[in-house]
Design a protein around this motif. Structure first.
Motif, PDB file in Angstrom:
ATOM      1  N   ASN A  26      -0.949  -5.855 -11.532  1.00 47.99           N
ATOM      2  CA  ASN A  26      -0.976  -5.022 -12.732  1.00 47.99           C
ATOM      3  C   ASN A  26      -0.069  -3.817 -12.504  1.00 47.99           C
ATOM      4  O   ASN A  26      -0.446  -2.863 -11.825  1.00 47.99           O
ATOM      5  N   PRO A  27       1.163  -3.820 -13.039  1.00 46.40           N
ATOM      6  CA  PRO A  27       2.108  -2.727 -12.750  1.00 46.40           C
ATOM      7  C   PRO A  27       1.584  -1.350 -13.124  1.00 46.40           C
ATOM      8  O   PRO A  27       1.895  -0.362 -12.457  1.00 46.40           O
ATOM      9  N   ASP A  28       0.768  -1.269 -14.168  1.00 48.42           N
ATOM     10  CA  ASP A  28       0.258   0.033 -14.584  1.00 48.42           C
ATOM     11  C   ASP A  28      -0.703   0.629 -13.556  1.00 48.42           C
ATOM     12  O   ASP A  28      -0.883   1.851 -13.510  1.00 48.42           O
ATOM     13  N   MET A  29      -1.320  -0.215 -12.759  1.00 46.54           N
ATOM     14  CA  MET A  29      -2.276   0.263 -11.769  1.00 46.54           C
ATOM     15  C   MET A  29      -1.649   0.543 -10.416  1.00 46.54           C
ATOM     16  O   MET A  29      -2.275   1.183  -9.557  1.00 46.54           O
ATOM     17  N   VAL A  30      -0.411   0.092 -10.200  1.00 43.50           N
ATOM     18  CA  VAL A  30       0.209   0.245  -8.879  1.00 43.50           C
ATOM     19  C   VAL A  30       0.315   1.714  -8.465  1.00 43.50           C
ATOM     20  O   VAL A  30       0.000   2.055  -7.308  1.00 43.50           O
ATOM     21  N   PRO A  31       0.724   2.648  -9.335  1.00 41.93           N
ATOM     22  CA  PRO A  31       0.789   4.048  -8.892  1.00 41.93           C
ATOM     23  C   PRO A  31      -0.550   4.621  -8.462  1.00 41.93           C
ATOM     24  O   PRO A  31      -0.588   5.577  -7.690  1.00 41.93           O
ATOM     25  N   PHE A  32      -1.659   4.065  -8.938  1.00 42.22           N
ATOM     26  CA  PHE A  32      -2.983   4.558  -8.555  1.00 42.22           C
ATOM     27  C   PHE A  32      -3.496   3.849  -7.298  1.00 42.22           C
ATOM     28  O   PHE A  32      -4.245   4.432  -6.514  1.00 42.22           O
ATOM     29  N   VAL A  33      -3.091   2.595  -7.121  1.00 47.15           N
ATOM     30  CA  VAL A  33      -3.578   1.807  -5.986  1.00 47.15           C
ATOM     31  C   VAL A  33      -2.754   2.086  -4.732  1.00 47.15           C
ATOM     32  O   VAL A  33      -3.288   2.164  -3.621  1.00 47.15           O
ATOM     33  N   LEU A  34      -1.439   2.249  -4.904  1.00 47.01           N
ATOM     34  CA  LEU A  34      -0.530   2.342  -3.763  1.00 47.01           C
ATOM     35  C   LEU A  34      -0.875   3.477  -2.802  1.00 47.01           C
ATOM     36  O   LEU A  34      -0.832   3.272  -1.571  1.00 47.01           O
ATOM     37  N   PRO A  35      -1.218   4.689  -3.242  1.00 49.90           N
ATOM     38  CA  PRO A  35      -1.574   5.736  -2.273  1.00 49.90           C
ATOM     39  C   PRO A  35      -2.745   5.354  -1.386  1.00 49.90           C
ATOM     40  O   PRO A  35      -2.772   5.692  -0.199  1.00 49.90           O
ATOM     41  N   ASN A  36      -3.717   4.637  -1.932  1.00 47.46           N
ATOM     42  CA  ASN A  36      -4.858   4.210  -1.126  1.00 47.46           C
ATOM     43  C   ASN A  36      -4.458   3.155  -0.105  1.00 47.46           C
ATOM     44  O   ASN A  36      -4.924   3.168   1.041  1.00 47.46           O
ATOM     45  N   VAL A  37      -3.581   2.233  -0.510  1.00 40.39           N
ATOM     46  CA  VAL A  37      -3.129   1.198   0.427  1.00 40.39           C
ATOM     47  C   VAL A  37      -2.361   1.834   1.582  1.00 40.39           C
ATOM     48  O   VAL A  37      -2.557   1.468   2.754  1.00 40.39           O
ATOM     49  N   LEU A  38      -1.494   2.784   1.273  1.00 39.53           N
ATOM     50  CA  LEU A  38      -0.730   3.429   2.337  1.00 39.53           C
ATOM     51  C   LEU A  38      -1.616   4.313   3.208  1.00 39.53           C
ATOM     52  O   LEU A  38      -1.350   4.481   4.410  1.00 39.53           O
ATOM     53  N   LEU A  39      -2.669   4.870   2.627  1.00 39.70           N
ATOM     54  CA  LEU A  39      -3.623   5.639   3.426  1.00 39.70           C
ATOM     55  C   LEU A  39      -4.345   4.735   4.420  1.00 39.70           C
ATOM     56  O   LEU A  39      -4.571   5.113   5.574  1.00 39.70           O
ATOM     57  N   ILE A  40      -4.684   3.532   3.983  1.00 33.46           N
ATOM     58  CA  ILE A  40      -5.306   2.563   4.898  1.00 33.46           C
ATOM     59  C   ILE A  40      -4.307   2.147   5.970  1.00 33.46           C
ATOM     60  O   ILE A  40      -4.661   1.971   7.144  1.00 33.46           O
ATOM     61  N   ALA A  41      -3.048   2.006   5.581  1.00 36.97           N
ATOM     62  CA  ALA A  41      -2.025   1.577   6.543  1.00 36.97           C
ATOM     63  C   ALA A  41      -1.859   2.583   7.678  1.00 36.97           C
ATOM     64  O   ALA A  41      -1.506   2.207   8.802  1.00 36.97           O
ATOM     65  N   GLU A  42      -2.085   3.850   7.409  1.00 36.74           N
ATOM     66  CA  GLU A  42      -1.941   4.865   8.453  1.00 36.74           C
ATOM     67  C   GLU A  42      -2.921   4.640   9.593  1.00 36.74           C
ATOM     68  O   GLU A  42      -2.609   4.933  10.755  1.00 36.74           O
ATOM     69  N   ASP A  43      -4.117   4.133   9.295  1.00 34.04           N
ATOM     70  CA  ASP A  43      -5.129   3.911  10.322  1.00 34.04           C
ATOM     71  C   ASP A  43      -5.032   2.534  10.964  1.00 34.04           C
ATOM     72  O   ASP A  43      -5.775   2.246  11.907  1.00 34.04           O
ATOM     73  N   CYS A  44      -4.158   1.691  10.454  1.00 32.46           N
ATOM     74  CA  CYS A  44      -4.011   0.344  11.008  1.00 32.46           C
ATOM     75  C   CYS A  44      -3.013   0.353  12.159  1.00 32.46           C
ATOM     76  O   CYS A  44      -2.100   1.185  12.211  1.00 32.46           O
ATOM     77  N   THR A  45      -3.183  -0.593  13.054  1.00 32.13           N
ATOM     78  CA  THR A  45      -2.173  -0.804  14.070  1.00 32.13           C
ATOM     79  C   THR A  45      -0.966  -1.482  13.437  1.00 32.13           C
ATOM     80  O   THR A  45      -1.023  -1.966  12.299  1.00 32.13           O
ATOM     81  N   LYS A  46       0.129  -1.508  14.180  1.00 27.54           N
ATOM     82  CA  LYS A  46       1.343  -2.128  13.652  1.00 27.54           C
ATOM     83  C   LYS A  46       1.113  -3.611  13.382  1.00 27.54           C
ATOM     84  O   LYS A  46       1.585  -4.159  12.375  1.00 27.54           O
ATOM     85  N   GLU A  47       0.355  -4.259  14.261  1.00 27.36           N
ATOM     86  CA  GLU A  47       0.079  -5.683  14.067  1.00 27.36           C
ATOM     87  C   GLU A  47      -0.781  -5.910  12.830  1.00 27.36           C
ATOM     88  O   GLU A  47      -0.535  -6.829  12.047  1.00 27.36           O
ATOM     89  N   GLU A  48      -1.786  -5.068  12.639  1.00 29.95           N
ATOM     90  CA  GLU A  48      -2.627  -5.189  11.453  1.00 29.95           C
ATOM     91  C   GLU A  48      -1.834  -4.907  10.184  1.00 29.95           C
ATOM     92  O   GLU A  48      -2.018  -5.580   9.157  1.00 29.95           O
ATOM     93  N   TYR A  49      -0.970  -3.911  10.253  1.00 28.18           N
ATOM     94  CA  TYR A  49      -0.134  -3.589   9.088  1.00 28.18           C
ATOM     95  C   TYR A  49       0.758  -4.761   8.708  1.00 28.18           C
ATOM     96  O   TYR A  49       0.866  -5.127   7.531  1.00 28.18           O
ATOM     97  N   VAL A  50       1.402  -5.364   9.706  1.00 28.41           N
ATOM     98  CA  VAL A  50       2.309  -6.486   9.431  1.00 28.41           C
ATOM     99  C   VAL A  50       1.531  -7.688   8.906  1.00 28.41           C
ATOM    100  O   VAL A  50       1.992  -8.399   8.005  1.00 28.41           O
TER     101      VAL A  50
END
Length: 914
Positions: A382-406
């Protein structure tokens, strides 16, 4: 080591054999690939759970397999009962669809050896997680061994069980009949799902408000797989052969107690005397000791006690359980909202996603990664929701290891990198660019991340371009050099030149200035500095940005600007910019500070170079004077043709071989000739010697050979005396005569190269790096004006033969006394030596400007040489300042040496230089 390998080999072989024997021939294998054994579940943990994929879509599934060999010990009647009971449970589960029930992907298939069906991906059963490892692979997988339930998982899991029970009791009017740890499955996301409907009982009057359920009497002689787990059954099920929805709530109470008690139920039931055990259990429940529930959290202890009540009417129903304060936990509510996300509209979703970043840090990482992340990435469609979802996904990515992120995040982010609408997507990515470049593999950076940055630089939105230019320096150190050099820098330069926005242009210059340190010196000099001269606008902010780049490059210890570039390109550009009318006083002063600094450094460097060169020339002259005395002693013996050639070319003969280390040291800057040229000149010299020694055509009296040698010796002595007089010759201002006509041979290269007006050596045509020798050229060039070097004649410590005339008219006169008048005409009379202050011409009256004193007669004579690279300094007033017109440096026309500085010239210079 070998024993470990053999053990591993036997384990793998056993697992493979189990899979092959269990599933081989089952119709499920036609559509699904069966993987490794991961868990067990269902009544008595009789179902082996394997991971698998659908062949057509590669969709991940879980394959439940029941091996019929497990019931070989029973009689055929009992076997059939077990198989029928298991079939009933799977068929009932397949018909029911609810988020709290395990989802069946492929219905039950039966073969001769096994039963099998496929469900959504599964992690394990709740029984496995709490320590019951029956029917698990050996060794037990570490992810099951080390799995620990978090409080939020328990709360939300029990809430899910309550919601599932409410669906069964109120929705389909059904009693599960065997709710226990084995029949609660944790899917791959960690959600709790109900299965095991083998003993479910449907209402006999589903249309009426009060459902009625018919309960079967307990038959202790049946196999355990044909009976529900007695440790989780309500007392009325055994003692009064009755059940209803309250019976399931009792089972839920036992499940809650077991979860907080390391998987152990409230009471242990003896299967040999089930009725006696339940009677004793009934008494204990009536007078329950507080110690029984001491491991249960205090805020839910009373509810568990009510669920375990002997009286069914006292037990809370499923709807009441879902409203317990125990479940009013932020994490549990968040997970519950995600499960109902498909029911929300975009406005409700956007409000929820805005507040989610405050909740995510409070949740366990496993819950966030395996429960919340999949729900978030599913919203990328849903393109309209991406600006609201993306910050949360990237916030989760910060706590993930590189392997988990990939593995877990990058595959879902890759399509989002290509989205340009809405523009907030680019903004969010740019703000988190350091995270992306740190954890994204190099190949994906080049293919996905950097193209997104390039698109941002070319975006139609000025705000996007500004943000991109502001953010690029923060992650420039993470970009590989080829990508920066070949892609990023050209995009920034293009954005600066093509934009109509002043902010973008200024930010482009600021961005370039900040990333200069990540570039190499010559790339900056060849690509960045010339680009500054292409910028069309002259706003003060742009001019100061240009000045900043020049200053950063000039002062950076790794970069720096060579003095040649300073003189020919940088300073002319800066001087022209400094007098722009848009600059205020402070900005003009900033320009002048940089310009003065550059001029001072350029002056110091070039002055040091010239001083060192002067010292080297003086040392060389002293060495040559010493060597000339030694050579005069050597020339007393009759020279052969080869030695004469050595005298002409120095200590190196025709064949290029050096004759002595002393001569080599004294002539380090000899003009090198090719072998053919040396041979040609040697041949001509030999012919000249033969002509001198040739007998006359007319008959004459033959004289002894000693006379010829005597004449040759006299000629040599005359030459040496001329050399001595030449050494004592002072600098003269008179013009030298033109060379005699005939074949000329350059001789005796001097110690120092001729230097042009810009400080570069002048090529001699034979050896480009060496240049013409000043002393060697003095006799072969016609002087211009008062001397070739602006009124100064050069001295040499070695003989400087301009030409050796070989006119055939005098060939036959070898027996006459040698005529030295030709040699006398080559040199002017010796004059007294003068001081350095007397070398130049007299100063022009009235020309007392300090700038004129820098470029007037006191200047190094080499800088006034005409026809090499520039006009004399005296011509600046007539042809304009070369800093403002660099093309004047290439004009060969020379001003007359007697040009005087008029009042207009002084006025122009004062205007230019204050």
């Amino acid at each position: 080591m070998e024993s470990m390998l053999n053990k591993l080999k036997s384990t793998v072989t056993k697992v493979t054999a189990d899979v092959t024997s269990a599933v081989m021939g089952n119709p499920v294998t036609r559509e699904f690939e069966v993987g490794r054994h991961i868990a067990s579940g269902g009544p008595g943990l009789c179902w082996r759970i394997y991971n698998g994929t659908k062949k057509s879509t590669k969709q991940e599934v879980a394959v439940f397999v029941f091996d019929k060999k497990m019931v070989d010990k029973y009689q055929k009647f009992e076997k059939d009962q077990i198989i029928d009971s298991l079939k009933k449970g799977v068929q009932q589960l397949t018909r029911l669809r609810h988020p709290r029930l395990l989802t069946v992907q492929h219905p039950l298939e039966e073969s001769r050896d096994c039963l099998a069906f496929c469900t959504e991906p599964v992690f394990a059963s709740l029984s496995n997680v709490l320590g019951q490892w029956d029917n698990l692979p050996c060794p037990v997988p570490n992810d099951i061994k080390e799995y620990k339930l978090f409080d939020v998982e328990i709360k939300y899991g029990l809430l899910q069980m309550s919601e599932g029970m409410a669906f069964l009791h109120s929705g389909v009017k059904m009693v599960h009949g065997n709710l226990c740890l084995e029949n609660i499955i944790l899917n791959k996301s960690g959600a709790w799902k109900i299965m095991g409907f083998d003993f479910s009982i449907s209402s006999t009057n589903p249309t009426e408000a009060e459902p009625k359920y018919t309960c079967k009497e307990w038959e202790p002689n049946l196999p355990p797989l044909c009976l529900p787990n007695p440790e989780y059954l309500a007392p009325e099920y055994i003692l009064s052969v009755s059940c209803d929805s309250a019976s399931d709530m009792y089972s839920l109470g036992v499940v809650m107690h077991a979860i907080f008690n390391e998987g152990k139920p409230v009471f242990q039931v003896s299967k040999h005397d089930i009725f006696k055990s339940f009677s004793r259990q009934l008494d204990q429940l009536s007078t329950m000791s507080p110690a029984v529930l001491n491991k249960i959290p205090e805020d839910v202890r009373e509810h568990v006690k009510m669920l375990l009540s002997v009286t069914p009417n006292v037990r809370p129903d499923a709807d009441q359980m879902t409203k317990m304060p125990f479940f009013d936990d932020v994490g549990a509510v968040t997970l519950q909202y995600f499960d109902s996300l498909f029911q929300r509209d975009n406005l409700q979703k956007s409000q929820f996603f805005k507040g989610l970043p405050k909740v995510l840090p409070k949740l366990p990482k496993r819950v966030v990664v395996y429960r919340i992340l999949p729900a978030l990435t599913s919203e990328f469609v849903n393109p309209d929701m991406v600006p609201f979802v993306l910050p949360n996904v990237l916030l989760i990515a910060e706590d993930c290891t590189k392997e988990e992120y990939v593995r877990l995040i990058l595959p879902d982010l890759t399509p989002v990198f290509k989205q340009q609408e809405p523009v907030q997507i680019l903004l969010i990515f740019l703000q988190k660019m350091d995270l992306l470049l740190t954890k994204t593999p190099e190949g994906d950076i080049k293919n996905s991340v950097l193209p997104m940055v390039y698109r941002a630089l070319e975006a139609p939105s000025v705000q996007i371009q500004e943000l991109c230019l502001n953010i690029i320096p923060t992650f420039a150190n993470l970009i590989d050099y080829p990508s920066m050099k070949n892609s990023l820098i050209p995009k920034i330069k293009s954005a600066c030149l093509q934009t109509s926005s002043l902010a973008v242009r200024v930010n482009s210059l600021v961005c370039l200035g900040k990333i200069l340190e990540y570039l190499d010196k010559w790339f900056v000099i060849d690509e960045i500095l010339p680009f500054l001269q292409q910028i069309p606008s002259r706003e003060p902010a742009v001019l100061m940005g240009i000045l900043g780049i020049y200053k950063c490059t000039y002062s950076h210890k790794k970069l720096g600007i060579p003095k040649e570039n300073l003189a020919s390109k940088t300073l002319p550009h800066l001087v022209s910019l400094s007098i722009d009318n848009n600059l205020n006083l402070n900005q003009f002063n900033s320009f002048m500070v940089v310009i003065r600094d550059m001029l001072s450094r350029m002056e110091a460097e070039h002055k040091t170079k010239l001083e060192q060169l002067h010292i080297m020339q003086e040392q060389q002259r002293s060495i040559n004077i010493t060597n000339s005395g030694n050579q005069s002693e050597e020339t007393k013996s009759p020279p052969s043709s080869g030695s004469q050639i050595d005298d002409i070319f120095g200590s190196t003969g025709v064949n290029g071989k050096e004759n002595g280390s002393a001569a080599t040291a004294s002539q380090p800057n000899r003009m090198s000739l090719t072998l053919e040229e040396k041979q040609r000149l040697a041949k001509e010299q030999e012919q000249a010697v033969k002509l001198r020694n040739q007998q006359p055509l007319a008959p004459q009296t033959i004289k002894p050979a000693a006379s010829t040698n005597s004449q040759t010796k006299d000629l040599t002595s005359s030459l040496l005396s001329s050399m001595t007089s030449l050494n004592n010759l002072s600098m003269a201002n008179t013009a030298r005569p033109a060379p005699a006509q005939g074949t000329t041979i350059a001789a005796f290269p001097t110690s120092g190269p001729m230097v042009g007006s810009m400080g570069a050596p002048v090529s001699n045509g034979f050896n480009p790096p060496m240049g013409f020798q000043a002393a060697g050229m003095g006799m072969g060039m016609r002087a211009a004006g008062p001397g070739l070097y602006g009124g100064m004649a050069t001295t040499s410590s070695t003989p400087n033969f301009g030409t050796i005339s070989q006119n055939h008219a005098s060939v036959g006169q070898t027996h006459r006394a040698p005529d030295m008048s030709a040699l006398d005409n080559l040199f002017t009379s010796s004059k007294p030596k003068v001081t350095l202050n007397q070398l130049g011409p007299a100063a022009t009256p009235g020309a007392n400007s300090p700038w004129l004193s820098q470029y007037g007669s006191g200047q190094n004579p080499q800088t006034q040489m005409q026809g090499v690279g520039g006009a004399p300094a005296a011509g600046f007033g007539m042809q304009a300042n070369p800093f403002f017109s660099p093309q004047n440096f290439s004009q060969p026309a020379a001003a007359p040496p007697n040009m005087k500085h008029g009042a207009s010239v002084n006025s122009d210079l004062k205007d230019l230089f204050g």
